[in-house]
Design a protein around this motif. Structure first.
Motif, PDB file in Angstrom:
ATOM      1  N   TYR A  33       0.845  -1.195   0.000  1.00 60.28           N
ATOM      2  CA  TYR A  33       0.000   0.000   0.000  1.00 60.28           C
ATOM      3  C   TYR A  33       0.878   1.241   0.000  1.00 60.28           C
ATOM      4  CZ  TYR A  33       1.189   0.768   4.913  1.00 60.28           C
ATOM      5  OH  TYR A  33       1.878   1.008   6.080  1.00 60.28           O
ATOM      6  N   HIS A 133     -10.691  -9.117   2.556  1.00 60.73           N
ATOM      7  CA  HIS A 133     -10.586  -9.665   1.206  1.00 60.73           C
ATOM      8  C   HIS A 133      -9.405  -9.009   0.508  1.00 60.73           C
ATOM      9  CE1 HIS A 133     -12.525  -5.836   0.378  1.00 60.73           C
ATOM     10  NE2 HIS A 133     -12.122  -5.958  -0.879  1.00 60.73           N
ATOM     11  N   TYR A 134      -9.054  -9.524  -0.663  1.00 56.66           N
ATOM     12  CA  TYR A 134      -8.135  -8.810  -1.547  1.00 56.66           C
ATOM     13  C   TYR A 134      -8.814  -8.696  -2.900  1.00 56.66           C
ATOM     14  CZ  TYR A 134      -6.645 -13.550  -3.018  1.00 56.66           C
ATOM     15  OH  TYR A 134      -6.607 -14.850  -3.466  1.00 56.66           O
ATOM     16  N   ASP A 135      -8.500  -7.632  -3.621  1.00 58.70           N
ATOM     17  CA  ASP A 135      -9.317  -7.242  -4.770  1.00 58.70           C
ATOM     18  C   ASP A 135      -9.225  -8.176  -5.964  1.00 58.70           C
ATOM     19  OD1 ASP A 135     -10.172  -5.113  -3.285  1.00 58.70           O
ATOM     20  OD2 ASP A 135      -8.997  -3.605  -4.351  1.00 58.70           O
ATOM     21  N   TYR A 165      -5.543  -2.452   6.970  1.00 60.40           N
ATOM     22  CA  TYR A 165      -4.770  -3.327   6.079  1.00 60.40           C
ATOM     23  C   TYR A 165      -3.993  -4.350   6.897  1.00 60.40           C
ATOM     24  CZ  TYR A 165      -5.849  -0.069   2.342  1.00 60.40           C
ATOM     25  OH  TYR A 165      -6.515   0.701   1.423  1.00 60.40           O
ATOM     26  N   SER A 169       0.410  -8.853   4.042  1.00 61.60           N
ATOM     27  CA  SER A 169      -0.433  -9.967   3.573  1.00 61.60           C
ATOM     28  C   SER A 169      -0.266 -10.244   2.087  1.00 61.60           C
ATOM     29  CB  SER A 169      -1.899  -9.678   3.882  1.00 61.60           C
ATOM     30  OG  SER A 169      -2.306  -8.440   3.328  1.00 61.60           O
ATOM     31  N   HIS A 170       0.105  -9.237   1.310  1.00 60.04           N
ATOM     32  CA  HIS A 170       0.210  -9.434  -0.142  1.00 60.04           C
ATOM     33  C   HIS A 170       1.313 -10.428  -0.507  1.00 60.04           C
ATOM     34  CE1 HIS A 170       3.128  -6.410   0.899  1.00 60.04           C
ATOM     35  NE2 HIS A 170       3.648  -6.402  -0.310  1.00 60.04           N
ATOM     36  N   HIS A 217      -3.619   0.651  -3.000  1.00 63.69           N
ATOM     37  CA  HIS A 217      -3.192  -0.694  -2.615  1.00 63.69           C
ATOM     38  C   HIS A 217      -3.234  -1.650  -3.796  1.00 63.69           C
ATOM     39  CE1 HIS A 217      -7.623  -0.931  -1.606  1.00 63.69           C
ATOM     40  NE2 HIS A 217      -7.494  -2.056  -2.254  1.00 63.69           N
ATOM     41  N   HIS A 220      -3.459  -7.664  -4.337  1.00 67.95           N
ATOM     42  CA  HIS A 220      -3.187  -8.820  -3.479  1.00 67.95           C
ATOM     43  C   HIS A 220      -3.186  -8.474  -1.987  1.00 67.95           C
ATOM     44  CE1 HIS A 220      -1.270  -9.760  -7.405  1.00 67.95           C
ATOM     45  NE2 HIS A 220      -1.752 -10.970  -7.173  1.00 67.95           N
ATOM     46  N   THR A 221      -3.398  -7.223  -1.642  1.00 68.73           N
ATOM     47  CA  THR A 221      -3.299  -6.772  -0.255  1.00 68.73           C
ATOM     48  C   THR A 221      -4.626  -6.961   0.473  1.00 68.73           C
ATOM     49  OG1 THR A 221      -1.655  -5.131  -0.927  1.00 68.73           O
ATOM     50  CG2 THR A 221      -2.684  -4.835   1.232  1.00 68.73           C
ATOM     51  N   ILE A 222      -4.610  -7.704   1.548  1.00 70.35           N
ATOM     52  CA  ILE A 222      -5.839  -7.958   2.303  1.00 70.35           C
ATOM     53  C   ILE A 222      -6.207  -6.719   3.127  1.00 70.35           C
ATOM     54  CG2 ILE A 222      -6.883  -9.331   4.151  1.00 70.35           C
ATOM     55  CD1 ILE A 222      -5.190 -11.687   3.216  1.00 70.35           C
ATOM     56  N   HIS A 223      -7.475  -6.345   3.033  1.00 66.22           N
ATOM     57  CA  HIS A 223      -7.957  -5.177   3.768  1.00 66.22           C
ATOM     58  C   HIS A 223      -9.405  -5.412   4.181  1.00 66.22           C
ATOM     59  CE1 HIS A 223      -8.728  -4.620  -0.533  1.00 66.22           C
ATOM     60  NE2 HIS A 223      -9.773  -3.874  -0.202  1.00 66.22           N
TER      61      HIS A 223
END
Length: 262
Positions: A33, A133-135, A165, A169-170, A217, A220-223
């Motif tokens: 991010y 989730h991640y996008d 965030y 996590s990504h 972000h 793959h980044t969980i938020h």
């Protein structure tokens, strides 16, 4: 409840790094991010906030929630605000588009499906709050290099329920995506943020956001969104830019609707 070792601060990009594209790219690869304070003119953000509240009636000028006719609200939101020129201009404003062009190094493409979220005090849980989730799970048919921008539409202290965030996590998501070993390929991972932090042995990063701030972000980044425990509505938008030459997910090229199946 999150313990001290599972909670941290979302670090803003230092002013000295804001104009160094290579450093920002390294930071994005490392952290997943970029927290950009003051990227947008607060006056423009607050003007759109006033427009949204005046047009939908969901809150007064101070963000205090109001009772509305739900059918009329949906008609205005999906029939006027989302496809309207004010929202389109806000999301494509030069401060955003030029930043993406500079950062990505080429002509950009803004996905038409752009989401506005307002969360009233006390609204939380499945179907209301944004679960972890991640996008990429929503954008499988395009490039995985799409970059989301989360924009608080007005000041958003932690109590108002901004995004959080999951630190680092990504890296794990990228590895699991590459290996095809994901245990939960569903759109939402969980609403249990403490358990997910324990599973990843990571911290949820939080911040007090101000009008004009933007968080970029990766896919793959969980938020997730925090609960709104304030006395005002939390208003935000999330939009997605990518290079125009990269594959584009065709499913995201219609105006957002909460029943569009995505």
């Amino acid at each position: 409840m999150l313990t001290a070792d599972r909670l941290g601060v979302l670090e803003a990009v230092p002013a000295r790094e804001l104009s160094d594209r290579d450093v920002l790219r390294e930071r994005l690869a490392r952290d997943g991010y970029l927290f950009l304070r003051g990227l947008l003119d607060p006056a423009d953000v607050l003007a759109f906030r006033r427009y949204y509240f005046e047009r939908t009636g969901v809150a007064d000028a101070h963000g205090v929630p109001r009772e509305v006719d739900r059918a009329e609200f949906r008609r205005v939101l999906f029939g006027e605000v989302v496809p309207g020129s004010q929202y389109g201009a806000f999301c494509a404003q030069p401060a955003l588009r030029s930043w993406y062009e500079w950062f990505l190094g080429g002509e950009t493409f803004l996905h038409r499906r752009k989401i506005i979220r307002h969360i009233a005090p006390g609204e939380n849980g499945i179907g209301t709050a944004t679960q972890a989730h991640y996008d990429l799970v929503y954008l499988r048919e395009g490039t995985d290099r799409v970059l989301s921008a989360w924009i608080p539409l007005g000041d958003c202290p932690v109590a108002r329920g901004g995004l959080t965030y999951l630190e680092g996590s990504h890296h794990r998501v990228l590895a699991e995506e590459a290996a095809g070993t994901l245990k939960r390929p569903a759109a939402s991972i969980t609403a249990d943020l403490p358990s997910l932090a324990d599973e990843y042995e990571a911290r949820w990063l939080i911040a007090d956001y101000a009008a004009g701030d933007v968080v970029i972000h990766t896919a793959h980044t969980i938020h997730a969104a925090l609960d709104n425990v304030s006395d005002q509505v939390r208003l935000s938008t999330d939009i997605r830019y990518q290079l125009s030459t990269a594959p584009i997910d065709h499913r995201w090229q219609a105006d957002w609707h909460d029943r569009d199946g995505l």
